[in-house]
Design a protein around this motif. Structure first.
Motif, PDB file in Angstrom:
ATOM      1  N   THR A 289       0.844  -1.205   0.000  1.00 47.61           N
ATOM      2  CA  THR A 289       0.000   0.000   0.000  1.00 47.61           C
ATOM      3  C   THR A 289       0.871   1.244   0.000  1.00 47.61           C
ATOM      4  N   PRO A 290       0.704   2.154  -0.964  1.00 47.11           N
ATOM      5  CA  PRO A 290       1.453   3.413  -0.926  1.00 47.11           C
ATOM      6  C   PRO A 290       1.134   4.147   0.384  1.00 47.11           C
ATOM      7  N   ARG A 291       2.165   4.741   1.000  1.00 45.78           N
ATOM      8  CA  ARG A 291       1.950   5.329   2.317  1.00 45.78           C
ATOM      9  C   ARG A 291       3.018   6.365   2.598  1.00 45.78           C
ATOM     10  N   VAL A 292       2.744   7.212   3.572  1.00 48.42           N
ATOM     11  CA  VAL A 292       3.767   8.022   4.214  1.00 48.42           C
ATOM     12  C   VAL A 292       3.698   7.724   5.704  1.00 48.42           C
ATOM     13  N   GLY A 293       4.805   7.968   6.384  1.00 48.39           N
ATOM     14  CA  GLY A 293       4.860   7.660   7.802  1.00 48.39           C
ATOM     15  C   GLY A 293       5.514   6.322   8.047  1.00 48.39           C
ATOM     16  N   SER A 294       5.964   6.109   9.282  1.00 50.99           N
ATOM     17  CA  SER A 294       6.628   4.863   9.637  1.00 50.99           C
ATOM     18  C   SER A 294       5.629   3.861  10.206  1.00 50.99           C
ATOM     19  N   ASN A 295       6.071   2.615  10.336  1.00 51.69           N
ATOM     20  CA  ASN A 295       5.253   1.547  10.931  1.00 51.69           C
ATOM     21  C   ASN A 295       3.864   1.458  10.311  1.00 51.69           C
ATOM     22  N   GLY A 296       3.821   1.507   8.996  1.00 55.07           N
ATOM     23  CA  GLY A 296       2.570   1.396   8.253  1.00 55.07           C
ATOM     24  C   GLY A 296       1.991   2.722   7.841  1.00 55.07           C
ATOM     25  N   GLY A 297       2.186   3.750   8.681  1.00 50.57           N
ATOM     26  CA  GLY A 297       1.785   5.103   8.316  1.00 50.57           C
ATOM     27  C   GLY A 297       0.349   5.214   7.858  1.00 50.57           C
ATOM     28  N   THR A 298       0.149   5.861   6.715  1.00 55.81           N
ATOM     29  CA  THR A 298      -1.197   6.137   6.206  1.00 55.81           C
ATOM     30  C   THR A 298      -1.878   4.912   5.601  1.00 55.81           C
ATOM     31  N   ALA A 299      -1.204   3.764   5.582  1.00 52.45           N
ATOM     32  CA  ALA A 299      -1.831   2.547   5.044  1.00 52.45           C
ATOM     33  C   ALA A 299      -3.073   2.154   5.828  1.00 52.45           C
ATOM     34  N   ALA A 300      -3.172   2.605   7.086  1.00 57.24           N
ATOM     35  CA  ALA A 300      -4.371   2.311   7.878  1.00 57.24           C
ATOM     36  C   ALA A 300      -5.586   3.095   7.414  1.00 57.24           C
ATOM     37  N   GLY A 301      -5.396   4.096   6.563  1.00 55.02           N
ATOM     38  CA  GLY A 301      -6.528   4.816   5.988  1.00 55.02           C
ATOM     39  C   GLY A 301      -7.122   5.911   6.848  1.00 55.02           C
ATOM     40  N   LEU A 302      -6.380   6.380   7.856  1.00 54.40           N
ATOM     41  CA  LEU A 302      -6.912   7.456   8.698  1.00 54.40           C
ATOM     42  C   LEU A 302      -6.600   8.810   8.063  1.00 54.40           C
ATOM     43  N   VAL A 303      -7.095   8.971   6.847  1.00 53.85           N
ATOM     44  CA  VAL A 303      -6.918  10.189   6.056  1.00 53.85           C
ATOM     45  C   VAL A 303      -8.297  10.632   5.593  1.00 53.85           C
ATOM     46  N   GLY A 304      -8.693  11.847   5.956  1.00 51.00           N
ATOM     47  CA  GLY A 304     -10.007  12.323   5.537  1.00 51.00           C
ATOM     48  C   GLY A 304     -10.511  13.427   6.444  1.00 51.00           C
ATOM     49  N   SER A 305     -11.803  13.718   6.308  1.00 55.55           N
ATOM     50  CA  SER A 305     -12.424  14.724   7.171  1.00 55.55           C
ATOM     51  C   SER A 305     -12.443  14.222   8.604  1.00 55.55           C
ATOM     52  N   TYR A 306     -12.754  15.119   9.521  1.00 57.22           N
ATOM     53  CA  TYR A 306     -12.818  14.732  10.925  1.00 57.22           C
ATOM     54  C   TYR A 306     -13.796  13.572  11.123  1.00 57.22           C
ATOM     55  N   ASP A 307     -14.947  13.649  10.467  1.00 56.29           N
ATOM     56  CA  ASP A 307     -15.945  12.587  10.609  1.00 56.29           C
ATOM     57  C   ASP A 307     -15.476  11.298   9.952  1.00 56.29           C
ATOM     58  N   THR A 308     -14.826  11.407   8.798  1.00 56.99           N
ATOM     59  CA  THR A 308     -14.330  10.212   8.114  1.00 56.99           C
ATOM     60  C   THR A 308     -13.310   9.481   8.968  1.00 56.99           C
ATOM     61  N   VAL A 309     -12.356  10.219   9.508  1.00 60.86           N
ATOM     62  CA  VAL A 309     -11.318   9.586  10.327  1.00 60.86           C
ATOM     63  C   VAL A 309     -11.928   8.982  11.590  1.00 60.86           C
ATOM     64  N   ALA A 310     -12.867   9.676  12.217  1.00 59.24           N
ATOM     65  CA  ALA A 310     -13.516   9.139  13.415  1.00 59.24           C
ATOM     66  C   ALA A 310     -14.254   7.843  13.109  1.00 59.24           C
ATOM     67  N   ARG A 311     -14.967   7.794  11.970  1.00 58.62           N
ATOM     68  CA  ARG A 311     -15.686   6.565  11.600  1.00 58.62           C
ATOM     69  C   ARG A 311     -14.719   5.407  11.365  1.00 58.62           C
ATOM     70  N   ARG A 312     -13.607   5.685  10.735  1.00 54.47           N
ATOM     71  CA  ARG A 312     -12.635   4.613  10.470  1.00 54.47           C
ATOM     72  C   ARG A 312     -11.987   4.127  11.757  1.00 54.47           C
TER      73      ARG A 312
END
Length: 370
Positions: A289-312
């Motif tokens: 998975t393309p990502r930035v950050g260490s130890n998996g970084g953005t691969a977890a998908g916590l990228v988005g609006s405040y509500d999107t990230v909270a739901r994830r």
């Protein structure tokens, strides 16, 4: 009943987590910065801080690197509430010495200390010191003996151990832990030896950031494994790099900005790759998975609006993740924004899930009574 949700941060032991050449976050891995960062994280309501252990910067040996265990002892004295998790690579410390250090930090913190057992992937740290860098599974065999000795000593037991690597005769540490049986033990790594080790010796399995379905499968596998008699159920933590903004589009723009900045670090990343153990599972995971950050970084998908990230986040919690160990960039400003905007939203969703689960359990009982 689901576990309470917790949020932690990665200490900036080797500076920025996504890109080293960011004009909005000049490189700084100093004690002064990390001290201020952790104290602010505690004020903002974060529950934990993870202090990774490296003796040299894994990206560029000419860059600064904070020392994990001395920093953790200092943080223990300066803080009041936050859990302090210090990573440990067993080859760097004899288990008797490390257990004594861990027990001392446990006392300094008033029962808020934990150690994160990792079995090393960066060759130069061990090879150049003359320690040697054993094969992957051999490092886990060594780590298993090591944590067996440390666990017994942290429990205040008079310890006798004779294995391939360690011989400990009639050793006991005092003062014992007055707060609990012993400090918490986190275990990292996703290989088969790592999974077996955390099932036998860990309190929390620390999973690198990756998509929800993959994390759920990992949790299901390890949660199903037998535990030692009397051990509580294993808990689960997830590393993730967060980009939260007012809209999904704004968050995506910032992600693309960080990708562009990270591209400037290509020479350092190539050097890092040459130092990595090719059998380290986390680096094979990263490649998916393309990502930035260490130890998996953005691969977890916590990228988005405040509500999107909270739901994830709520989705990962439903899958069994209790602790979210977070990275940001720029770190301090984004950490504040997350605490203000995302943290309360995520907690509200988890509380709703808990109420609904409790109501669902009560309905069959009421039907039987009726």
């Amino acid at each position: 009943m689901s576990s309470p949700i917790r949020f932690g941060i990665w200490a900036l032991v080797h500076g920025s987590r996504a890109a080293l050449q960011d004009p909005d976050e000049p490189f700084d891995a100093s004690w002064a910065r990390n001290r201020a960062l952790v104290l602010e994280a505690e004020r903002l309501g974060y529950d934990s801080v993870l202090v990774a252990q490296h003796t040299m910067n894994p990206y560029d040996e000419n860059l600064d690197e904070l020392e994990a265990w001395t920093a953790s002892a200092a943080l223990a004295a300066l803080t009041q509430r936050i859990e302090i998790i210090a990573a440990i690579k067993p080859y760097l410390y004899h288990p008797v010495v490390l257990a004594k250090m861990a027990q001392q930090i446990e006392h300094i913190s008033g029962g808020r200390f934990a150690l994160n057992l990792v079995n090393a992937w960066n060759r130069p740290e061990l090879e150049r010191a003359g320690i040697g860098f054993a094969e992957h599974d051999a490092r886990y065999e060594y780590g298993r003996e090591w944590i067996t000795v440390v666990d017994a000593l942290l429990r205040g037991e008079r310890t006798h151990f004779h294995g391939r690597h360690f011989h400990v005769d009639d050793y006991v540490l005092r003062p014992a832990d007055p707060f609990r049986a012993r400090p918490s033990v986190y275990v990292g790594g996703e290989s088969e030896p790592a999974r077996a080790l955390v099932a036998d010796h860990g309190d929390v399995w620390f999973i690198n950031g990756q998509p929800l379905d993959d994390v759920a499968a990992l949790i299901a596998d390890v949660a199903a494994r037998p535990r030692p008699a009397g051990a509580p159920p294993l808990r689960f933590g997830l590393s993730a790099f967060v980009i939260a903004a007012e809209t999904d589009e704004a968050a995506q723009q910032h992600l693309e900005h960080l990708f562009a900045l990270a591209a400037k670090d290509a020479p350092q990343r190539e050097k890092q790759k040459a130092n990595i153990d090719p059998k380290a599972v986390m680096f094979h995971t990263y490649a998916r998975t393309p990502r930035v950050g260490s130890n998996g970084g953005t691969a977890a998908g916590l990228v988005g609006s405040y509500d999107t990230v909270a739901r994830r986040i709520a989705g990962f919690h439903r899958a069994g993740v209790e602790l979210f160990m977070l990275q940001f960039q720029p770190f301090e400003a984004s950490m504040r924004l997350f605490a203000e905007e995302v943290l309360p939203r995520a907690k509200a969703l988890v509380e709703r899930d808990t109420r609904e689960a409790d109501e669902a359990r009560e309905k069959p009982e009421q039907a039987i009574i009726g």
